[in-house]
Design a protein around this motif. Structure first.
Motif, PDB file in Angstrom:
ATOM      1  N   GLU A   1       0.830  -1.208   0.000  1.00  0.00           N
ATOM      2  CA  GLU A   1       0.000   0.000   0.000  1.00  0.00           C
ATOM      3  C   GLU A   1       0.869   1.264   0.000  1.00  0.00           C
ATOM      4  OE1 GLU A   1      -3.308   2.313  -0.351  1.00  0.00           O
ATOM      5  OE2 GLU A   1      -3.074   0.136  -0.591  1.00  0.00           O
ATOM      6  N   THR A   2       2.011   1.206   0.672  1.00  0.00           N
ATOM      7  CA  THR A   2       2.932   2.344   0.627  1.00  0.00           C
ATOM      8  C   THR A   2       3.389   2.601  -0.797  1.00  0.00           C
ATOM      9  OG1 THR A   2       3.702   2.032   2.901  1.00  0.00           O
ATOM     10  CG2 THR A   2       5.190   3.191   1.389  1.00  0.00           C
ATOM     11  N   ALA A   3       3.727   1.509  -1.510  1.00  0.00           N
ATOM     12  CA  ALA A   3       4.146   1.662  -2.911  1.00  0.00           C
ATOM     13  C   ALA A   3       3.013   2.247  -3.747  1.00  0.00           C
ATOM     14  CB  ALA A   3       4.592   0.315  -3.473  1.00  0.00           C
ATOM     15  N   ARG A   4       1.774   1.790  -3.478  1.00  0.00           N
ATOM     16  CA  ARG A   4       0.636   2.301  -4.249  1.00  0.00           C
ATOM     17  C   ARG A   4       0.367   3.770  -3.938  1.00  0.00           C
ATOM     18  NH1 ARG A   4      -5.233  -0.621  -4.278  1.00  0.00           N
ATOM     19  NH2 ARG A   4      -5.334   0.198  -2.166  1.00  0.00           N
ATOM     20  N   VAL A   5       0.476   4.138  -2.667  1.00  0.00           N
ATOM     21  CA  VAL A   5       0.250   5.538  -2.275  1.00  0.00           C
ATOM     22  C   VAL A   5       1.293   6.453  -2.906  1.00  0.00           C
ATOM     23  CG1 VAL A   5       0.461   7.103  -0.302  1.00  0.00           C
ATOM     24  CG2 VAL A   5      -1.050   5.127  -0.153  1.00  0.00           C
ATOM     25  N   ILE A   6       2.541   6.016  -2.905  1.00  0.00           N
ATOM     26  CA  ILE A   6       3.588   6.810  -3.558  1.00  0.00           C
ATOM     27  C   ILE A   6       3.282   6.948  -5.041  1.00  0.00           C
ATOM     28  CG2 ILE A   6       6.039   6.894  -4.171  1.00  0.00           C
ATOM     29  CD1 ILE A   6       5.480   7.593  -1.281  1.00  0.00           C
TER      30      ILE A   6
END
Length: 624
Positions: free
Chosen positions: A213-218
Motif C-alpha cells: 500500500e505504501t508503494a501504491r500511495v507513492i
C-alpha cells in the motif's frame, strides 16, 4: 472577510483547536521525556545519548509503517469519527506516559513515544484533507495559514511547557503528567464539536499490507507531476527545518554563547516568524492559491540562511549568557532578524504548497496523497538527521551547517522549479502584477469551481492576460494574438500557462484553425478558456465590437460564458495610450489602481457576440 473570521465558524474553530492541542501535546511530552532522561535520571553520557537519539527514531517509524493505511482510512470513513478515536487514543497514551514519568520508567515512555508517532501518523492525512471539505476555495490559503501558525506556536509552547514543568523540583513528573492528560482531554472535547466530514471514497477496498500500500500511495502521489513536485517541496521544507532545529542547541551554546533562555529565544523567533509568514500568505495571494509565493519563500530561506552564517560563526569566547545579555551583545539584533525572517519565509514557502496540493489533488485521493507526503516527509527528516550528523563528523560547526543547508536550498529549489515551470511562471506573474498595479477584484466566485467555462473580457493592455491570471482562482487558458504571445520574457509565462496563440484569417488561417481546435479540446477537458472578443487592443480607450469567433466556439462546444471587465487600465503601463517611446520611460500611471469585475455565467444558448459585448460594456462602465 479576514482569515481570522474563521475562528468564529464551527466548521473551522473546533478543528483548529484540536490540531493545535495535538501539536502542543506531542512536543510537551517529547521535551518532558528528554528533560527527564538527559538531566534528572543520573544516567551516564552514553546511556543518555542512546535514549535521546532513539527517541526521534521511535517517533518517526510509524510514519513509514502506517501512513499508507491512515490515508485509506481517511478516504473510506467519515473523518470526524476517526479524529475522535485518535483523540481517545491520545488520552490513553498520556495516561501511560504519566505512569512512566512518575515511576521513571524510560522503556515505558519510549513505548508512549511510539504511540504518539502512531497518533500523528493517523491524524496527519485527516488534518490537511479535511480543510478543503470544511473551507470555501477562497478560504483555503487563509485556513492553511492559520493552521500552520497555530501548529508552530503550539509546538513552541509545548516544548517550553514540557521542559519547564519537568524541571519543577519534586513535582515535575506530576505536573507534566497532569498537563498532558488535561490537554488530551480538552482536545477530545474540542473534536466533539467538529462538524461531520463525509468519506470521499466510501467504496475503497482497504489494503492492510503496509508495504504494497505504501508503494501504491507513492504511485498515486507521483501521478500528477505538479502535485508530486509540490510534495517534494513540502518534504524539503521539513529537511531544512529539521537541520535548523537540530543544530539550534549547539548553535546557541557554542556560537552564541547562550544558556537555555537564549535557546528558548531563538526557537521563539523561528516559530513566530513562521506564524507571521503563514498569516501573510492570504494577504499576499489575495485569498488565492498562489504558488508564485513559493520561489519567494525559497529565495528568502537562502538569503537569510547565508546571512545568519556571516552574522556570527565560529566558537563564542563567552558562555552562559542569558537572553537579555545576548540581546545587548554586538550584532545580536542581526541574528534576531535573520532567524525571524528565515521563519517568515519558511511560512511563505510551505503554506502555498499545502494549499496547492489540496486544491489540485482529486478529492477522493487527497488523504492518500497527504499520506504519501507524510512518507516523503519522514524520508527527508531522516536524511536531514544524516546530513547534520555527517557534516558535524567532518568538523563543521552549527553555523557552517546552516550555511550548507541554505546553499543546498538553491540547488533543490532550482531542480523543483525547473521540473515544474508553473512555479516560476506564477512568481513572475505575481511580481509583475503586484509591482505595476493595485488590483481590486470582485465577483471571482461567479467562475464555476469545476467544469468548462468560456470567459470573455475587454482588451485594454498587453498585460491583460497576466492581470487576469493573477486574480482568477482557477487556472485559465488564454487565447491571445500571436504577436503578443511571442513578446520576449512574457513568452515563457504564456507558454507555461498553456496560452493559445491566434491570428486573423488573412494573417495565418492555419494558426486560426489550430486555435479553434485547441480551444475546443481545452473545453472538452473541463478547462477554463478566456478570449478577448474585440480581437485587438483598444487604440482609443473605447471597446471595439465583439467578433463572431465567440459564437463559433459555442456552436462547436456549448459551455457557460462568464462576462468580465477590466477597468482603469487605459493610460496605464502597456496600454496604447502612450507611444512606444513613452512606454520605454516610467509610465504616467505606475502602480495604477485597476479593477476586475466578474459577472454571473450566461448559458450558451443565450450568449451572442452582441449580447456579451453589451454586458461587458455595462460592467466596464465609464472606467476605461
Amino acid at each position: 472577510m479576514s482569515q481570522f473570521a474563521l475562528f468564529g465558524k464551527r466548521r473551522f474553530a473546533p478543528f483548529f483547536c484540536t490540531q493545535a492541542l495535538a501539536a502542543f501535546n506531542d512536543n510537551a511530552f517529547r521535551n518532558a521525556l528528554l528533560m527527564l532522561v538527559a538531566f534528572q535520571l543520573g544516567l551516564d553520557d552514553h546511556a543518555a545519548s542512546l535514549y535521546t537519539n532513539l527517541a526521534p527514531a521511535l517517533f518517526i517509524v510509524p510514519f513509514f509503517l502506517f501512513s499508507a493505511t491512515a490515508g485509506q482510512l481517511a478516504e473510506k470513513f467519515e473523518k470526524t469519527r476517526i479524529i475522535r478515536w485518535v483523540k481517545l487514543f491520545e488520552i490513553l497514551a498520556m495516561v501511560v506516559a504519566a505512569a512512566g514519568f512518575i515511576t521513571h520508567h524510560v522503556a515505558l515512555l519510549l513505548v508512549v513515544l511510539f504511540m504518539m508517532g502512531v497518533h500523528s501518523t493517523v491524524f496527519g492525512p485527516i488534518k490537511y484533507a479535511i480543510l478543503p471539505q470544511a473551507l470555501k476555495p477562497g478560504e483555503l490559503v487563509g485556513g492553511n495559514g492559520l493552521v500552520e501558525m497555530g501548529t508552530q506556536l503550539a509546538m513552541l509552547i509545548g516544548m517550553i511547557a514540557g521542559n519547564e514543568l519537568m524541571r519543577v523540583a519534586g513535582v515535575g513528573p506530576w505536573l507534566a503528567s497532569g498537563a498532558t492528560i488535561g490537554v488530551a482531554v480538552v482536545g477530545y472535547l474540542a473534536s466533539r464539536a467538529i462538524p461531520p466530514a463525509p468519506a470521499t471514497a466510501p467504496d475503497l477496498t482497504l489494503n492492510w499490507n503496509p508495504f504494497s500500500e505504501t508503494a501504491r500511495v507513492i504511485g498515486i502521489t507521483h501521478a500528477d507531476r505538479a502535485v508530486w513536485n509540490a510534495v517534494l517541496g513540502i518534504s524539503w521544507f521539513w529537511f531544512f527545518g529539521t537541520v535548523l532545529i537540530a543544530q539550534l542547541p549547539i548553535y546557541t551554546r557554542e556560537t552564541l554563547g547562550g544558556n537555555g533562555s537564549v535557546y528558548t529565544l531563538v526557537l521563539t523567533l523561528f516559530s513566530v516568524g513562521s506564524g507571521v509568514g503563514a498569516l501573510l500568505c492570504e494577504k499576499l495571494s489575495s485569498r488565492r492559491v498562489e504558488i508564485g509565493l513559493v520561489p519567494l519563500g525559497a529565495f528568502g530561506l537562502t538569503v537569510f540562511g547565508v546571512d545568519l552564517y556571516f552574522a556570527r560563526h565560529g566558537i563564542s569566547a563567552t558562555r552562559g549568557l542569558d537572553w537579555l545579555a545576548f540581546l545587548h551583545g554586538a550584532g545580536s539584533w542581526r541574528i534576531v532578524l535573520d532567524l525571524t525572517l528565515i521563519g517568515m519565509f519558511a511560512g511563505l514557502y510551505v503554506v502555498p504548497l499545502f494549499a496547492f496540493v489540496q486544491a489540485r489533488a482529486p478529492r477522493e485521493k487527497l488523504s492518500r496523497i497527504i499520506a504519501g507526503n507524510n512518507i516523503m516527509n519522514a524520508i527527508f527528516i531522516v536524511a536531514a538527521a544524516g546530513f547534520g550528523l555527517g557534516l558535524y563528523a567532518l568538523g563543521l560547526d552549527a553555523a557552517q551547517i546552516f550555511l550548507g543547508a541554505a546553499l543546498l536550498n538553491v540547488l533543490v529549489a532550482a531542480y523543483i522549479f525547473t521540473l515544474v515551470p508553473e512555479f516560476i511562471m506564477r512568481f513572475i506573474t505575481w511580481v509583475l502584477v503586484n509591482t505595476l498595479y493595485r488590483v481590486r477584484a470582485e465577483g471571482g466566485q461567479n467562475i464555476p469551481e469545476e467544469g468548462p467555462a468560456l470567459l470573455v473580457c475587454n482588451h485594454v493592455s498587453f498585460m491583460d492576460p497576466l492581470l487576469l491570471m493573477a486574480n482568477l482562482r482557477r487556472p485559465v487558458r488564454f487565447v491571445m494574438y500571436y504577436k503578443i504571445f511571442n513578446v520576449p520574457l512574457l513568452q515563457f509565462v504564456f507558454r507555461t500557462a498553456k496560452a493559445i496563440p491566434i491570428a486573423g484569417q488573412k494573417e495565418d488561417p492555419q494558426v486560426l484553425q489550430q486555435a479553434y481546435d485547441a480551444i475546443d479540446a481545452a473545453l472538452a477537458d473541463g478547462e477554463v478558456v478566456c478570449i478577448f472578443p474585440e480581437g485587438a487592443l483598444t487604440r482609443d480607450g473605447d471597446m471595439a465590437p465583439f467578433r463572431p469567433g465567440v459564437e463559433k466556439i459555442l456552436a462547436r462546444r456549448p459551455v457557460p460564458v462568464v462576462p468580465m471587465a477590466l477597468r482603469g487600465l487605459w493610460g496605464s503601463m502597456w496600454s496604447r495610450r502612450d507611444s512606444t517611446l513613452q512606454r520605454s520611460r516610467l509610465p504616467r500611471r505606475f502602480r495604477a489602481r485597476v479593477e476586475l469585475v466578474v459577472d454571473a455565467p450566461v448559458s450558451p444558448e443565450h450568449a451572442s457576440a452582441a449580447s456579451l459585448e453589451a454586458r461587458v460594456r455595462e460592467l466596464r462602465g465609464d472606467m476605461a
